[in-house]
Design an enzyme around this catalytic site. Sequence first.
Site, PDB file in Angstrom:
ATOM      1  N   GLU A 110       0.040  -1.323   5.571  1.00 55.19           N
ATOM      2  CA  GLU A 110       1.078  -0.986   6.556  1.00 55.19           C
ATOM      3  C   GLU A 110       0.934   0.466   6.976  1.00 55.19           C
ATOM      4  OE1 GLU A 110       4.880   0.552   8.094  1.00 55.19           O
ATOM      5  OE2 GLU A 110       3.839   1.186   6.284  1.00 55.19           O
ATOM      6  N   ASP A 115       0.822  -1.208   0.000  1.00 52.26           N
ATOM      7  CA  ASP A 115       0.000   0.000   0.000  1.00 52.26           C
ATOM      8  C   ASP A 115       0.858   1.262   0.000  1.00 52.26           C
ATOM      9  OD1 ASP A 115       0.771  -0.707   2.691  1.00 52.26           O
ATOM     10  OD2 ASP A 115      -0.610   0.836   3.422  1.00 52.26           O
TER      11      ASP A 115
HETATM   12 ZN    ZN Z   1       6.751   1.982   4.199  1.00 56.70          ZN
END
Ligand code: ZN
Length: 411
Positions: A179, A82
């Site tokens: 994340e 992401d």
């Molecule tokens: Zn990162």
Amino acid sequence: MSDVLERFLRYVQVDSQSNAANEEQVPSSPCEHEMARMLGEELVGLGCTDVVVDEHAYVTATFAASAGAEDAPALMLCAHMDSASDAPASGIKPHIVHYEGGELFSGYYTDGDRIVSTPETVPDLVKFVGQDIVVTDGTTLLGADDKAGIAEICALLKRLKDNPELPHPTIKVAFVPDEEIGHGAALLDIEKLGAKYGYTVDGHTLGGINYECFSASMATVKIEGIMVHPGSAKGVMINAITLATEFLSQIPIDERPETTEGRQGFYHPLEIKGAGYQTVITLILRDFDSNVLAKREQKLRDIADAMNEKYGAGMVTVTIREQYRNMAEHFEGLEFMIDYACDANREVGIKPFIEPVRGGTDGAQLTFRGLPCPNLATGAYNLHSIREFIPVPSLEKTVDMLTALVAKFAV
Ligand SMILES: [Zn+2]
């Protein structure tokens, strides 16, 4: 064009921005499924087995050990798919500029102003004079965080596939979603993955190695007040709001996030809520040294004790909850993982440096769960920004470094 550059340019053009407003679902954005599906196909093409793209957009795969290294413990390499939501990240158009020094030009703001990085804001730029650098057009971030990590891991596998004489253990690949919004490897089944050691490739400046993060606690300070009519309050009223400011004023000014850096810890008031009859302050405490963190916790209790002495027992109560601990505490006996990373950098001409992370990391979470996992650099700069960039030689050097690193685990 090198394999890693070709991959990087291709991967950043696939939208995969996570959505902080949708923390309930993993992945938080449907586009992460697209990215995951594509990465699954890439890994099959790279000769991986056990390629799994699950319903949460976690991609895992196994890359078989080189001949003779089959018995070495499996090594995980992890990166997140992401992109951050601090800047637009849809329709990323990367382009390469040949950097001659001075301003690094990305693009134009809508009002026509130039978007640039300068050696004043990024001193390392002077090291990249004469190099090709990947930038955005200035309308989006680049997504090197962490598509650079993904491209570097895939390019490593391609190299290992094409050069079977290069030694390496079984490599377990994990590409994870979300994340940037704090999920990261949370749903990664490390038992099933079966790796004994791991590294995340999600840092920035080339040569950087992170295996220390803060130890963290959260404190709740509850302050009781005694409210009466303000007209007849003299000598009777104890206003919890006033006590809250008195409490906060005793926290050392030079131990706040805005006055600390490097290895210094801090007290950070997060929230203050309440009224004259009761006020609650929430603070987070951080330090790299758990003993110093414990002293900070004690300092809050001491302030409360002194105030209770002054205003009456039970007026101020402090409750402390442990959040997480410095992952370095889990690397006792595993120092070789840091040494290997340092040596692998040196072998390819990169000067390694160990940098404590002023926060938590994905690897920290995995480390606490039993898979020791330092973080390695990708070579990118200005992460989460429309000025994000990565020099092409840094992408390539990182693949060389990873090649040297996995060889050390082949015994
Ligand atoms: Zn990162």
